[in-house]
Structure formats: structure tokens, C-alpha cells
Scaffold this active site. Structure first.
Site, PDB file in Angstrom:
ATOM      1  N   GLY A  11       0.821  -1.207   0.000  1.00 46.81           N
ATOM      2  CA  GLY A  11       0.000   0.000   0.000  1.00 46.81           C
ATOM      3  C   GLY A  11       0.854   1.255   0.000  1.00 46.81           C
ATOM      4  N   GLY A  12       2.059   1.148  -0.544  1.00 48.25           N
ATOM      5  CA  GLY A  12       3.037   2.218  -0.441  1.00 48.25           C
ATOM      6  C   GLY A  12       2.768   3.459  -1.260  1.00 48.25           C
ATOM      7  N   GLY A  14      -0.238   4.872  -1.385  1.00 50.88           N
ATOM      8  CA  GLY A  14      -1.390   5.539  -0.791  1.00 50.88           C
ATOM      9  C   GLY A  14      -0.981   6.773  -0.009  1.00 50.88           C
ATOM     10  N   TYR A  15      -1.971   7.455   0.576  1.00 51.37           N
ATOM     11  CA  TYR A  15      -1.697   8.713   1.276  1.00 51.37           C
ATOM     12  C   TYR A  15      -0.606   8.550   2.329  1.00 51.37           C
ATOM     13  CZ  TYR A  15      -1.944  12.622   4.428  1.00 51.37           C
ATOM     14  OH  TYR A  15      -1.579  13.686   5.225  1.00 51.37           O
ATOM     15  N   GLY A  17       1.047   5.555   2.987  1.00 50.08           N
ATOM     16  CA  GLY A  17       2.044   4.565   2.584  1.00 50.08           C
ATOM     17  C   GLY A  17       3.324   5.169   2.057  1.00 50.08           C
ATOM     18  N   ARG A  36       0.937  -2.854  -7.808  1.00 45.30           N
ATOM     19  CA  ARG A  36       0.299  -3.419  -8.990  1.00 45.30           C
ATOM     20  C   ARG A  36       0.968  -2.831 -10.229  1.00 45.30           C
ATOM     21  NH1 ARG A  36      -4.320  -2.561  -5.655  1.00 45.30           N
ATOM     22  NH2 ARG A  36      -4.522  -0.470  -6.536  1.00 45.30           N
ATOM     23  N   LYS A  45       1.186   8.540  -9.859  1.00 39.74           N
ATOM     24  CA  LYS A  45       1.795   7.405  -9.156  1.00 39.74           C
ATOM     25  C   LYS A  45       3.168   7.088  -9.735  1.00 39.74           C
ATOM     26  CE  LYS A  45      -1.862   6.315  -6.540  1.00 39.74           C
ATOM     27  NZ  LYS A  45      -1.883   6.348  -5.073  1.00 39.74           N
ATOM     28  N   LYS A 133     -10.647  -3.207  11.813  1.00 40.86           N
ATOM     29  CA  LYS A 133      -9.267  -3.235  12.294  1.00 40.86           C
ATOM     30  C   LYS A 133      -9.137  -4.162  13.507  1.00 40.86           C
ATOM     31  CE  LYS A 133      -7.809   1.267  10.535  1.00 40.86           C
ATOM     32  NZ  LYS A 133      -7.215   2.583  10.857  1.00 40.86           N
TER      33      LYS A 133
END
Length: 310
Positions: A11-12, A14-15, A17, A36, A45, A133
Site C-alpha cells: 500500500g506504499g 497511498g496517502y 504509505g 500493482r 503514481k 481493524k
């Protein structure tokens, strides 16, 4: 000096990440980011990924839903950090399964990076997210996967510009009027994302935080809304017009607002009505406080963070 663990961030891009990937690389950990292949076709990205490469990050292509690629990536590292977004929280069971199969991971940090969900007094859509969570915590423990849960509290990037109120689209503190929930005296905790990443990097190889919760509660960042508004007023030399929003009004907003606005109202209710971040003391049998444990990390205070907007 012991060799630093190899870290995989899932998830690197992301906001949050991206801060974790950058923090890992800058702290000298061999760093891997699972992405991905379609990610690099997105111009924004792609620029971020190039920045990762410039820091020496190893880019691995795969997907949380592709078990084979996930196991292959995990087998190359010592520590797995998940920073997946809210919509993928429950998908982390796939990461747990891959970690179990790989058999080499010495620590997993699931996508927490908020409040202590086991001690939350939230309601509505915020409670629903926190329940997810909580389910992941129990799944990690049931699987016998070694872990650290990092409770970062509020991200400064969202909460500093709005003077402690999580609203969409507020990116600079108000200079005329401000809304304050209840009497404004409930304390919350707000930390810069880079500092959370720095504390996280300290914990990954620290045996004292294994199977514990790391609370990022630096004393200068534990403030009430009234206190943060006063800091801002002093900086701009002006008194803001204040509107006080009652719990009843906030509950009505939660009930009547569409998603995702109802979630943010529910989060505000948890933070500034229920005092979700500060109503309890840290139980030393399960948790440790980051700024006490790692005094060498120089964190940015809320007061200092507000300077960028003056």
C-alpha cells in the site's frame, strides 16, 4: 551493529504509505514496495514510484489478491508493513495467510495508524471501520504472527489545516471563523506523518515492542481544540469567531449526512466528544509510548507545524 531488517511496504503509493516507504529507505532499511503493475501507468503514481527508486527502493510487482505474488514478495523480507486503505482493511487476512505460508517474517505491522481500536468509544460508520481493524488484530493474534500495532493518532496533514476538525477540503487554517465541538476542552493527539514513519522504523527491530502497541503520544502534541485555536490566533494576531457545535448537532449530522461525510462526523464525535485518544492511560503490559521509548527522534510539535500556514 545489527543488520537492519528488510522491510516490505504494502500500500506504499497511498496517502500514508508513501511516508512509510520513504521513511524506511531514509532510515537505511533495505526497502521493498509491492505495487500493482497498473500503478505505474498513472502519471501521478509513476512520479511517486520514480521517487522511490531514486531512494533505492526495490519495486516488486504483485497484488494483495494474488497469493503467489504476495508470498514471493514476503519471502524476500523480514518485516511486513501494511498501509492499505479503509476499503482493504479486511483483505489483510490474505497478507496474514501469505506470511504464515512464507514462514520467515519476524514482525507484521497491520494497517492501524490511527487510534487504539480496542479502546475506541466511537459510533456509527467510524465504529464500523474500527471493528474491521479489530478483526484484523484478532486474526493476527490467532495466527500466531508476531506483530506491533502502531497507534499514530491523528495525521497532521488532515488535522492541522482544519484546526483539529477532520473535514474534507480544508487545507489551510481559517482566519475568520472556526467551529468547535462541545466546549473544546477534550484533548486529542496530532502527529506529522513523517514522524510516525520515523517512530515505526525505530520499532521494527526493537524486541521490547514485539507483540505490543506503540502509542505515538508526544507530550507537545496532546492538545485540546481550544489550545490549538489559541496557538493559531497568536500566530496570526487575530481572534477567530467561534461557533460551538453540540453533541446533539453532531449526532444529527452523522445520521443525516451521506458517505463519506458521515464517517468524518463520526470520527470527530469519537475524537472531540468521547476523547477516544486520551480517555485511557497506556497499560505497560500491552503498550509503550514512542517519544519516551525513542527520545532521539525529534518530532514536529503542533505549534511548529502551524508555522507553515502563517
Amino acid at each position: 551493529m545489527a543488520e537492519k531488517s528488510k522491510i516490505l511496504v504494502i500500500g506504499g503509493t497511498g496517502y500514508f504509505g508513501k511516508f512509510m516507504v520513504q521513511g524506511s529507505a531514509k532510515s537505511g532499511h533495505p526497502t521493498f514496495a509491492l505495487l500493482r503493475e497498473s500503478t505505474v501507468s498513472n502519471p501521478d503514481k509513476a512520479k511517486l514510484v520514480q521517487g522511490f527508486k531514486d531512494l533505492g527502493v526495490n519495486i516488486l510487482y504483485g497484488d494483495i489478491n494474488d497469493h503467489e505474488s504476495l508470498v514471493k514478495a514476503i519471502m524476500q523480507v523480514d518485516v511486513v508493513i501494511s498501509t492499505v486503505g479503509n476499503s482493504q482493511i479486511l483483505d489483510q487476512t490474505k497478507i496474514i495467510a501469505a506470511i504464515k505460508e512464507a514462514g520467515n517474517v519476524k514482525r507484521f505491522l497491520p494497517s492501524e495508524f490511527g487510534n487504539d481500536v480496542d479502546r475506541s468509544r466511537s459510533i456509527g460508520p467510524a465504529r464500523e471501520e474500527f471493528n474491521h481493524k479489530t478483526q484484523i488484530r484478532r486474526a493476527v493474534e490467532a495466527a500466531g504472527v508476531p506483530y506491533t500495532y502502531v497507534n499514530s493518532n491523528c495525521f497532521a496533514g488532515y488535522f492541522t489545516p482544519s484546526l483539529f476538525q477532520c473535514h474534507l477540503g480544508i487545507w489551510s487554517p481559517p482566519r475568520d471563523k472556526v467551529g468547535i465541538y462541545a466546549d473544546g476542552n477534550v484533548k486529542a493527539i496530532m502527529n506529522k506523518e513523517e514522524d510516525v514513519a520515523a517512530y515505526t522504523m525505530k520499532t521494527v527491530d526493537d524486541p521490547t515492542t514485539l507483540n505490543k502497541i506503540l502509542y505515538v503520544n508526544p507530550p507537545k502534541n496532546i492538545l485540546s481544540t481550544n489550545e490549538i485555536v489559541a496557538l493559531w490566533e497568536k500566530k496570526i494576531g487575530k481572534t477567530l469567531e467561534k461557533t460551538y457545535i453540540s453533541e446533539e448537532e453532531l449526532l444529527k449530522s452523522i445520521e443525516e449526512s451521506p458517505a463519506p461525510l458521515n464517517y468524518f462526523f463520526a470520527l470527530n464525535h469519537a475524537l472531540f466528544i468521547k476523547g477516544d485518544l486520551t480517555w485511557f492511560t497506556i497499560d505497560p503490559s500491552i503498550g509503550l509510548e514512542a517519544s519516551e521509548l525513542y527520545p532521539d527522534v525529534k518530532y514536529t510539535s503542533v505549534d511548529e507545524d502551524l508555522d507553515q500556514f502563517v
